[in-house]
Scaffold this active site. Structure first.
Site, PDB file in Angstrom:
ATOM      1  NE  ARG A   1      56.622  23.412  40.419  1.00 52.62           N
ATOM      2  CZ  ARG A   1      56.095  22.310  39.942  1.00 52.62           C
ATOM      3  NH1 ARG A   1      56.876  21.370  39.435  1.00 52.62           N
ATOM      4  NH2 ARG A   1      54.790  22.114  39.943  1.00 52.62           N
ATOM      5  N   GLY A   2      61.433  22.396  37.758  1.00 53.95           N
ATOM      6  CA  GLY A   2      61.426  20.978  37.467  1.00 53.95           C
ATOM      7  C   GLY A   2      60.225  20.305  38.110  1.00 53.95           C
TER       8      GLY A   2
ATOM      9  CB  ALA B   1      55.878  19.047  46.665  1.00 52.12           C
ATOM     10  CB  ILE B   2      61.565  18.693  46.342  1.00 51.80           C
ATOM     11  CG1 ILE B   2      61.617  18.292  47.818  1.00 51.80           C
ATOM     12  CG2 ILE B   2      62.848  19.412  45.914  1.00 51.80           C
ATOM     13  CD1 ILE B   2      62.010  19.382  48.768  1.00 51.80           C
TER      14      ILE B   2
ATOM     15  N   GLY C   1      61.427  25.798  45.355  1.00 49.31           N
ATOM     16  CA  GLY C   1      61.947  25.187  46.562  1.00 49.31           C
ATOM     17  C   GLY C   1      61.120  24.009  47.035  1.00 49.31           C
TER      18      GLY C   1
ATOM     19  CB  CYS D   1      54.979  14.807  42.215  1.00 49.46           C
ATOM     20  SG  CYS D   1      55.071  16.294  43.243  1.00 49.46           S
TER      21      CYS D   1
END
Length: 237
Positions: free
Chosen positions: A77-78, A149-150, A162, A180
């Site tokens: 994921r990013g 968090a995203i 997600g 992050c």
């Protein structure tokens, strides 16, 4: 469990009780992503919790893993390093953007807005912060702190991963990473803010706003691919 009354019956709305091991959930997401691409499965929104784990996004830097006290999983994921664990509700959102706007930025913005709206409905003001991925609020000492968090991944226009929202996790577990990649701000939770909420009640708050989230997805600009309109906290393939 799967909800019978849902905002969009074309999507499977799944709510898991107990803790689902992260690697197991990741494997299921990978398989479901491919099945959605092939048209053999419905889209999925999956709400769950994990045992303690650190996950590394595509931008994770080695020096941001301070103490690997828990399993560390590279996710694709990013974003950078994130912690998941008991007391944190995770939402995996697997949607086919080929028919929902074809715009990754629009998707990430809508995802953030969904969480912000649900938090607002339970009395917690939160916001986006320029240059900082995630969902932010005011901590008990008045400082800004991350409450959600995203991080997403897009494969052939089908999304994965997600968001995660801190209901009542052990906040000391975040000390093993730079969450992050942002060292100058802390992490908080609903419980720390004096707003304790059970996982089921949080799920209901999300479901109440899910229709707004889906409506915010498009139509968007369909002329550019995911790599042309990528957002912080996202990766595309």
């Amino acid at each position: 469990m799967t909800d019978k009354t849902v905002p969009d019956p074309a999507i499977e709305w799944r709510r898991s009780e107990g803790q689902v091991p992260y690697r197991e959930a990741l494997a299921e997401q990978e398989a479901r992503n491919l099945a959605i691409q092939q048209g053999s499965a419905r889209e999925l929104v999956w709400l769950l919790e994990h045992p303690p784990v650190y996950t590394a996004g595509t931008s994770a830097a080695a020096d941001e893993l301070i103490d690997s006290r828990f399993d560390v999983v590279e996710t694709g994921r990013g974003g950078r390093y994130t912690y998941h664990g008991p007391g944190q509700r995770v939402g995996y959102v697997l949607l086919d953007l080929a028919r929902r706007g074809r715009d990754v930025r629009c998707f990430v913005h809508a995802l953030e807005g969904w969480v912000i709206a649900a938090l607002g409905d339970i009395g917690v003001e939160s916001w986006r912060a320029e240059g900082r991925v995630g969902i932010w609020t005011r901590d008990i000492d008045g400082s800004e702190a991350k409450i959600g968090a995203i991080g997403v991944r897009v494969k052939r226009w089908v999304t994965m991963h997600g968001f995660a929202v801190n209901l009542d996790p052990d906040l000391s577990h975040f000390g093993g990473i730079v969450p992050c990649g942002i060292a100058e701000y802390g992490v908080t939770s609903l419980a720390r803010l004096g707003k304790p909420l059970a996982a089921g009640a949080w799920d209901e708050a999300l479901l109440a706003r899910a229709g707004d989230f889906l409506a915010a997805l498009g139509p968007c600009d369909a002329s550019s691919g995911p790599t042309d309109r990528i957002a912080d906290g996202a990766s595309a393939a």
